[in-house]
Write an enzyme that holds these catalytic residues in place. Structure first.
Site, PDB file in Angstrom:
ATOM      1  N   LYS A  22       0.836  -1.208   0.000  1.00 41.18           N
ATOM      2  CA  LYS A  22       0.000   0.000   0.000  1.00 41.18           C
ATOM      3  C   LYS A  22       0.865   1.250   0.000  1.00 41.18           C
ATOM      4  O   LYS A  22       0.615   2.200  -0.737  1.00 41.18           O
ATOM      5  CB  LYS A  22      -0.907  -0.004   1.238  1.00 41.18           C
ATOM      6  CG  LYS A  22      -1.568   1.334   1.485  1.00 41.18           C
ATOM      7  CD  LYS A  22      -2.264   1.420   2.818  1.00 41.18           C
ATOM      8  CE  LYS A  22      -1.408   1.756   3.994  1.00 41.18           C
ATOM      9  NZ  LYS A  22      -1.233   3.164   4.347  1.00 41.18           N
ATOM     10  N   ASN A  23       1.900   1.257   0.857  1.00 40.10           N
ATOM     11  CA  ASN A  23       2.687   2.481   1.011  1.00 40.10           C
ATOM     12  C   ASN A  23       3.589   2.777  -0.185  1.00 40.10           C
ATOM     13  O   ASN A  23       4.193   3.843  -0.254  1.00 40.10           O
ATOM     14  CB  ASN A  23       3.515   2.424   2.300  1.00 40.10           C
ATOM     15  CG  ASN A  23       2.644   2.623   3.524  1.00 40.10           C
ATOM     16  OD1 ASN A  23       1.458   2.934   3.402  1.00 40.10           O
ATOM     17  ND2 ASN A  23       3.218   2.444   4.709  1.00 40.10           N
ATOM     18  N   CYS A 116      -3.395  13.407  13.565  1.00 40.98           N
ATOM     19  CA  CYS A 116      -3.935  12.085  13.267  1.00 40.98           C
ATOM     20  C   CYS A 116      -3.825  11.246  14.528  1.00 40.98           C
ATOM     21  O   CYS A 116      -3.165  11.644  15.497  1.00 40.98           O
ATOM     22  CB  CYS A 116      -3.251  11.475  12.055  1.00 40.98           C
ATOM     23  SG  CYS A 116      -2.053  10.244  12.353  1.00 40.98           S
ATOM     24  N   ARG A 121       2.225  14.632  13.441  1.00 44.17           N
ATOM     25  CA  ARG A 121       2.611  14.405  12.053  1.00 44.17           C
ATOM     26  C   ARG A 121       2.666  15.666  11.186  1.00 44.17           C
ATOM     27  O   ARG A 121       1.855  15.849  10.270  1.00 44.17           O
ATOM     28  CB  ARG A 121       1.694  13.351  11.425  1.00 44.17           C
ATOM     29  CG  ARG A 121       1.696  12.059  12.202  1.00 44.17           C
ATOM     30  CD  ARG A 121       0.967  10.960  11.529  1.00 44.17           C
ATOM     31  NE  ARG A 121       1.702  10.361  10.440  1.00 44.17           N
ATOM     32  CZ  ARG A 121       1.263   9.311   9.755  1.00 44.17           C
ATOM     33  NH1 ARG A 121       0.106   8.780  10.038  1.00 44.17           N
ATOM     34  NH2 ARG A 121       1.972   8.797   8.789  1.00 44.17           N
ATOM     35  N   ASP A 307       5.373   0.547  12.017  1.00 40.84           N
ATOM     36  CA  ASP A 307       4.118  -0.045  11.542  1.00 40.84           C
ATOM     37  C   ASP A 307       3.930  -1.503  11.978  1.00 40.84           C
ATOM     38  O   ASP A 307       2.896  -2.105  11.684  1.00 40.84           O
ATOM     39  CB  ASP A 307       4.047   0.028  10.007  1.00 40.84           C
ATOM     40  CG  ASP A 307       3.701   1.426   9.523  1.00 40.84           C
ATOM     41  OD1 ASP A 307       3.465   2.315  10.359  1.00 40.84           O
ATOM     42  OD2 ASP A 307       3.679   1.637   8.294  1.00 40.84           O
ATOM     43  N   ARG A 399      -8.367   0.105   5.414  1.00 36.70           N
ATOM     44  CA  ARG A 399      -7.559   1.115   4.714  1.00 36.70           C
ATOM     45  C   ARG A 399      -6.277   0.509   4.155  1.00 36.70           C
ATOM     46  O   ARG A 399      -5.731   1.005   3.174  1.00 36.70           O
ATOM     47  CB  ARG A 399      -7.170   2.246   5.672  1.00 36.70           C
ATOM     48  CG  ARG A 399      -8.325   3.111   6.074  1.00 36.70           C
ATOM     49  CD  ARG A 399      -7.853   4.268   6.900  1.00 36.70           C
ATOM     50  NE  ARG A 399      -6.761   4.960   6.200  1.00 36.70           N
ATOM     51  CZ  ARG A 399      -6.069   5.959   6.700  1.00 36.70           C
ATOM     52  NH1 ARG A 399      -6.326   6.394   7.910  1.00 36.70           N
ATOM     53  NH2 ARG A 399      -5.106   6.522   6.006  1.00 36.70           N
TER      54      ARG A 399
HETATM   55  C1  UD1 Z   1       5.037   6.689   6.278  1.00 34.51           C
HETATM   56  C2  UD1 Z   1       4.062   5.532   6.217  1.00 34.51           C
HETATM   57  C3  UD1 Z   1       3.611   5.133   7.618  1.00 34.51           C
HETATM   58  C4  UD1 Z   1       4.824   4.862   8.513  1.00 34.51           C
HETATM   59  C5  UD1 Z   1       5.805   6.030   8.471  1.00 34.51           C
HETATM   60  C6  UD1 Z   1       7.096   5.751   9.211  1.00 34.51           C
HETATM   61  C7  UD1 Z   1       2.905   5.905   4.116  1.00 34.51           C
HETATM   62  C8  UD1 Z   1       1.643   6.253   3.414  1.00 34.51           C
HETATM   63  N1  UD1 Z   1       2.894   5.941   5.449  1.00 34.51           N
HETATM   64  O1  UD1 Z   1       4.323   7.791   6.834  1.00 34.51           O
HETATM   65  O2  UD1 Z   1       2.811   3.960   7.510  1.00 34.51           O
HETATM   66  O3  UD1 Z   1       4.389   4.674   9.833  1.00 34.51           O
HETATM   67  O4  UD1 Z   1       6.153   6.333   7.103  1.00 34.51           O
HETATM   68  O5  UD1 Z   1       7.717   4.624   8.690  1.00 34.51           O
HETATM   69  O6  UD1 Z   1       3.882   5.532   3.504  1.00 34.51           O
HETATM   70  N2  UD1 Z   1       7.971  14.317  10.194  1.00 34.51           N
HETATM   71  C9  UD1 Z   1       8.251  15.643  10.444  1.00 34.51           C
HETATM   72  N3  UD1 Z   1       8.019  16.530   9.433  1.00 34.51           N
HETATM   73  C10 UD1 Z   1       7.566  16.144   8.194  1.00 34.51           C
HETATM   74  C11 UD1 Z   1       7.307  14.792   7.967  1.00 34.51           C
HETATM   75  C12 UD1 Z   1       7.527  13.892   8.988  1.00 34.51           C
HETATM   76  O7  UD1 Z   1       8.678  16.012  11.541  1.00 34.51           O
HETATM   77  O8  UD1 Z   1       7.386  17.017   7.327  1.00 34.51           O
HETATM   78  C13 UD1 Z   1       8.178  13.332  11.284  1.00 34.51           C
HETATM   79  C14 UD1 Z   1       6.905  12.562  11.604  1.00 34.51           C
HETATM   80  O9  UD1 Z   1       6.075  13.276  12.506  1.00 34.51           O
HETATM   81  C15 UD1 Z   1       7.476  11.295  12.205  1.00 34.51           C
HETATM   82  C16 UD1 Z   1       8.748  11.072  11.388  1.00 34.51           C
HETATM   83  O10 UD1 Z   1       9.066  12.340  10.816  1.00 34.51           O
HETATM   84  O11 UD1 Z   1       7.833  11.506  13.557  1.00 34.51           O
HETATM   85  C17 UD1 Z   1       8.632  10.058  10.284  1.00 34.51           C
HETATM   86  O12 UD1 Z   1       7.450  10.326   9.521  1.00 34.51           O
HETATM   87  P1  UD1 Z   1       7.341   9.986   7.980  1.00 34.51           P
HETATM   88  O13 UD1 Z   1       8.427   9.043   7.596  1.00 34.51           O
HETATM   89  O14 UD1 Z   1       7.220  11.243   7.199  1.00 34.51           O
HETATM   90  O15 UD1 Z   1       5.951   9.239   7.919  1.00 34.51           O
HETATM   91  P2  UD1 Z   1       4.937   9.246   6.715  1.00 34.51           P
HETATM   92  O16 UD1 Z   1       5.667   9.368   5.415  1.00 34.51           O
HETATM   93  O17 UD1 Z   1       3.840  10.207   7.004  1.00 34.51           O
END
Ligand code: UD1
Length: 420
Positions: A22-23, A116, A121, A307, A399
């Protein structure tokens, strides 16, 4: 709304076929906006998040058709530029259209995702990366409004306080494919889904080196072409079945499971005394009753995935001794704990660690799903509890897991989907 009704106590046995990741599917579908050509993507799982991404792309003007796990996407010539709140509030990953829209059409309006269930996030790293490429960004009435004359390649440090970001890495990498010059993303996420998305972009003609390392290099090209691509198998689904097999003292062949994507997870299972074997086209997971407690601390890839932390915890509720699970990436990711306690688990939370004292028995009870992976943990707990467990609000589960109850049913689990 549907719920699962589970009668616990049956060891899972047999073979299960993984769906596509999915991701990886979500950003790859969004990246199809970068070309004028048709993209054919195979191995796309039949899950609600994929349907939401399809609806967003249709809203933007793309033509989409599904046939089983195959999706055909013809991108719009003149798109709407906007991903409205009604989509983004359902699925944060809607922000994956931001990078492709800005790169291809120089304009995008995407609703801010907001909080969320598992934490705040933020999206600051996505915005920082795109700004560094030359994008103007304003936040207006809850929307990210982005525009640019031209994107220019740059050396960008993209890691944040919690380390690398999967979403920001993919958004910036996708946008940089159509920039002038070369972009270097330092502090890039190394997850297999980043690599899969890079491979899709390369299949469209993008020039990307070293995806899967913390330093990705992207040489901008003028245009990208349509292509045909197959998504990697879902490593989180694989891990979920591995913990379910181990928790039920079962013996399951996970077809499509890639050992190289799951090293940290398989390592922890082995440490707990679970037998892991590489088999042709997959992984075999088998376990007896005697397992040892383990400590898990989640980390960005290749570390133990956040995850899979909840599913591991579900298994550990019945492993004699004390195990500790530490969450370092999201601040509120122990939503499964109060529900596991309703089933009789002994878990206490101290800071960002959960301390699990393994019990001999869990007793079935009604529990409620709160987010995607916590739901999977409750299903595993239901499979090892005595008597009947009902898991409500499984729309969270739908989902990201394709036909979970059917796949578990084929392994012998007594699980039924019923309308509430
Ligand atoms: C993706 C995955 C999710 C998984 C996560 C971490 C998808 C659709 N989702 O989520 O299932 O749990 O990776 O492996 O692929 N952060 C910031 N600023 C940003 C973006 C992120 O501070 O602009 C922080 C987040 O709050 C978190 C960390 O970075 O603490 C990692 O998040 P991130 O890798 O971005 O997660 P997602 O891509 O949203």
């Amino acid at each position: 709304m549907d719920k699962f009704v589970i009668k616990g106590g049956v060891p899972l046995e047999g073979e299960v076929q993984l769906s596509g990741a999915k991701n990886a599917s979500l950003p790859i579908m969004a990246a199809s906006l970068l070309t004028d050509g048709k993209c054919i993507i195979q191995g796309v799982p039949d899950v609600t998040d994929v349907k939401t991404m399809a609806r967003i792309l249709e809203f933007l003007g793309a033509k989409i058709s599904f046939e089983k796990d195959r999706v055909e996407i013809s991108p719009p010539k003149r798109p709407h530029f906007e991903a409205p709140y009604e989509f983004v509030k359902k699925m944060r990953a809607s922000y994956y259209v931001l990078g492709p829209l800005i790169a291809k059409f120089k304009k995008a309006r995407v609703s801010l995702p907001g909080g969320c269930a598992i934490g705040t996030r933020p999206v600051d790293l996505h915005l920082k990366g795109l700004q560094e490429l030359g994008c103007n960004i304003d936040i207006v009435h809850g929307y990210i409004e982005a525009s640019c004359q031209k994107l220019r390649g740059k050396h960008i440090y993209l890691a944040g306080p919690k380390g690398s970001s999967v979403g920001a890495t993919i958004n910036v990498m996708s946008a940089a494919t159509l920039s002038s010059d070369t972009t270097v993303i330092e502090g890039a996420a190394c997850e297999p889904e980043v690599v899969d998305c890079a491979n899709f972009l390369k299949c469209m003609g993008a020039k990307i080196d070293d995806a899967g390392s913390p330093l990705i290099k992207i040489k901008g090209v003028k245009r990208l072409k349509g292509c045909s691509y197959r998504i990697i198998p879902d490593r989180i689904e694989a891990g979920t079945f591995a913990f379910a097999a181990a928790a039920t003292n079962g013996d399951v062949k996970i077809k499509g499971g890639r050992v190289e994507h799951l090293q940290s997870v398989l390592d922890k299972l082995k440490e707990a005394g679970v037998k892991i074997k590489r088999i042709p086209g997959g992984i075999r997971v088998s376990s007896g009753r005697a397992k040892t407690p383990i400590n898990i601390s989640v980390a960005p890839y290749p570390g133990f995935p956040t995850d899979l932390q909840a599913q591991a915890m579900a298994m550990l509720t019945k492993v004699k001794g004390i195990s500790i699970v530490t969450e370092t990436i999201f601040e509120n990711r122990f939503m499964q704990v109060p529900e596991l306690i309703r089933l009789g688990a002994d878990i206490s939370i101290e800071g960002n660690s959960a301390i699990i004292k393994g019990k001999k028995r869990l007793e079935g009870a009604p529990v409620m799903a709160s987010d995607l992976r916590a739901s999977a943990a409750l299903v595993i707990a239901g499979l090892i509890a005595n008597g009947e467990t009902s898991v409500s609000r499984i729309y969270h589960l739908d989902r990201g897991y394709e036909s979970l109850e059917k796949k578990l049913g084929n392994l012998g689990a007594k699980i039924e989907r019923v309308a509430e």
